[in-house]
Design a protein around this motif. Structure first.
Motif, mmCIF file in Angstrom:
data_model
loop_
_atom_site.group_PDB
_atom_site.id
_atom_site.type_symbol
_atom_site.label_atom_id
_atom_site.label_comp_id
_atom_site.label_asym_id
_atom_site.label_seq_id
_atom_site.Cartn_x
_atom_site.Cartn_y
_atom_site.Cartn_z
ATOM 1 N N LYS A 4 0.848 -1.189 0.000
ATOM 2 C CA LYS A 4 0.000 0.000 0.000
ATOM 3 C C LYS A 4 0.886 1.242 0.000
ATOM 4 O O LYS A 4 1.803 1.354 0.814
ATOM 5 N N THR A 5 0.625 2.132 -0.922
ATOM 6 C CA THR A 5 1.424 3.354 -0.998
ATOM 7 C C THR A 5 0.601 4.540 -0.535
ATOM 8 O O THR A 5 -0.618 4.524 -0.591
ATOM 9 N N LYS A 6 1.291 5.546 -0.097
ATOM 10 C CA LYS A 6 0.625 6.756 0.371
ATOM 11 C C LYS A 6 0.830 7.857 -0.660
ATOM 12 O O LYS A 6 1.586 8.793 -0.445
ATOM 13 N N LEU A 11 -1.414 16.189 -0.303
ATOM 14 C CA LEU A 11 -2.526 16.908 -0.936
ATOM 15 C C LEU A 11 -3.797 16.740 -0.100
ATOM 16 O O LEU A 11 -4.525 17.702 0.144
ATOM 17 N N LYS A 12 -4.030 15.513 0.351
ATOM 18 C CA LYS A 12 -5.197 15.257 1.197
ATOM 19 C C LYS A 12 -5.105 16.068 2.498
ATOM 20 O O LYS A 12 -6.081 16.651 2.951
ATOM 21 N N TRP A 13 -3.909 16.081 3.074
ATOM 22 C CA TRP A 13 -3.701 16.828 4.307
ATOM 23 C C TRP A 13 -3.925 18.314 4.078
ATOM 24 O O TRP A 13 -4.562 18.992 4.880
ATOM 25 N N SER A 14 -3.431 18.832 2.942
ATOM 26 C CA SER A 14 -3.586 20.267 2.624
ATOM 27 C C SER A 14 -5.047 20.631 2.440
ATOM 28 O O SER A 14 -5.526 21.645 2.971
ATOM 29 N N ILE A 15 -5.766 19.808 1.693
ATOM 30 C CA ILE A 15 -7.194 20.094 1.454
ATOM 31 C C ILE A 15 -7.969 19.983 2.762
ATOM 32 O O ILE A 15 -8.836 20.824 3.062
ATOM 33 N N GLY A 16 -7.676 18.974 3.566
ATOM 34 C CA GLY A 16 -8.352 18.813 4.857
ATOM 35 C C GLY A 16 -8.088 19.976 5.785
ATOM 36 O O GLY A 16 -8.987 20.466 6.468
ATOM 37 N N THR A 17 -6.836 20.431 5.810
ATOM 38 C CA THR A 17 -6.478 21.570 6.659
ATOM 39 C C THR A 17 -7.202 22.829 6.197
ATOM 40 O O THR A 17 -7.745 23.585 7.006
ATOM 41 N N TRP A 18 -7.228 23.054 4.890
ATOM 42 C CA TRP A 18 -7.897 24.233 4.338
ATOM 43 C C TRP A 18 -9.395 24.189 4.646
ATOM 44 O O TRP A 18 -9.983 25.191 5.068
ATOM 45 N N ALA A 19 -10.029 23.015 4.434
ATOM 46 C CA ALA A 19 -11.463 22.893 4.703
ATOM 47 C C ALA A 19 -11.746 23.107 6.191
ATOM 48 O O ALA A 19 -12.729 23.774 6.549
ATOM 49 N N GLY A 20 -10.910 22.554 7.053
ATOM 50 C CA GLY A 20 -11.091 22.756 8.488
ATOM 51 C C GLY A 20 -10.948 24.205 8.874
ATOM 52 O O GLY A 20 -11.728 24.739 9.670
ATOM 53 N N PHE A 21 -9.944 24.874 8.311
ATOM 54 C CA PHE A 21 -9.726 26.291 8.595
ATOM 55 C C PHE A 21 -10.935 27.113 8.156
ATOM 56 O O PHE A 21 -11.415 27.979 8.883
ATOM 57 N N LYS A 22 -11.449 26.829 6.939
ATOM 58 C CA LYS A 22 -12.615 27.572 6.437
ATOM 59 C C LYS A 22 -13.845 27.309 7.303
ATOM 60 O O LYS A 22 -14.650 28.210 7.548
ATOM 61 N N GLY A 23 -13.993 26.065 7.766
ATOM 62 C CA GLY A 23 -15.127 25.739 8.633
ATOM 63 C C GLY A 23 -15.077 26.493 9.943
ATOM 64 O O GLY A 23 -16.073 27.063 10.392
ATOM 65 N N VAL A 24 -13.908 26.508 10.569
ATOM 66 C CA VAL A 24 -13.743 27.242 11.829
ATOM 67 C C VAL A 24 -13.938 28.740 11.602
ATOM 68 O O VAL A 24 -14.594 29.421 12.395
ATOM 69 N N GLU A 25 -13.392 29.249 10.519
ATOM 70 C CA GLU A 25 -13.537 30.669 10.197
ATOM 71 C C GLU A 25 -15.012 31.033 10.021
ATOM 72 O O GLU A 25 -15.481 32.059 10.521
ATOM 73 N N TYR A 26 -15.767 30.182 9.340
ATOM 74 C CA TYR A 26 -17.194 30.435 9.132
ATOM 75 C C TYR A 26 -17.933 30.454 10.472
ATOM 76 O O TYR A 26 -18.759 31.336 10.727
ATOM 77 N N LEU A 27 -17.639 29.461 11.327
ATOM 78 C CA LEU A 27 -18.319 29.408 12.621
ATOM 79 C C LEU A 27 -17.971 30.604 13.499
ATOM 80 O O LEU A 27 -18.815 31.095 14.253
ATOM 81 N N LEU A 28 -16.738 31.077 13.404
ATOM 82 C CA LEU A 28 -16.357 32.263 14.184
ATOM 83 C C LEU A 28 -17.043 33.519 13.668
ATOM 84 O O LEU A 28 -17.382 34.412 14.448
#
Length: 99
Positions: A4-6, A11-28
């Motif tokens: 199994k390769t990674k 890229l997955k980590w970057s997109i997840g981090t960006w989506a999480g940041f946008k979600g927190v920003e929206y809630l704030l």
């Protein structure tokens, strides 16, 4: 077994981090998000309930309208038959008078 390769984990980590940041920003930026969401859902279900009630009322009114139209049709048929009978009788009476 295949190893199994990674691929593209960064890229997955970057997109997840960006989506999480946008979600927190929206809630704030929207501190009453959950309250507003609950109100919106309550209004949605209230409007949906009113819509269903309106459809049921429309169905009942349509059925009543069909009954009334059937009564009207029968009454018009009787009146038309009576009018035709009167015209036939008056025509026969005029023929008797003419002879």
């Amino acid at each position: 077994m295949a190893k199994k390769t990674k691929k593209h984990s960064w890229l997955k980590w970057s997109i997840g981090t960006w989506a999480g940041f946008k979600g927190v920003e929206y809630l704030l930026n929207h501190p009453h998000f959950i309250r507003d969401f609950k109100i919106s859902m309550k209004e949605y279900f209230t409007n949906l309930s009113e819509f269903v009630d309106s459809l049921q009322s429309l169905k009942a009114n349509s059925a009543q309208l069909q009954v009334e139209l059937k009564k009207l049709s029968e009454r018009l048929t009787k009146l038309l038959n009576r009018w035709i009978a009167l015209n036939i009788n008056s025509t026969l009476a005029l023929k008797k008078l003419m002879n």
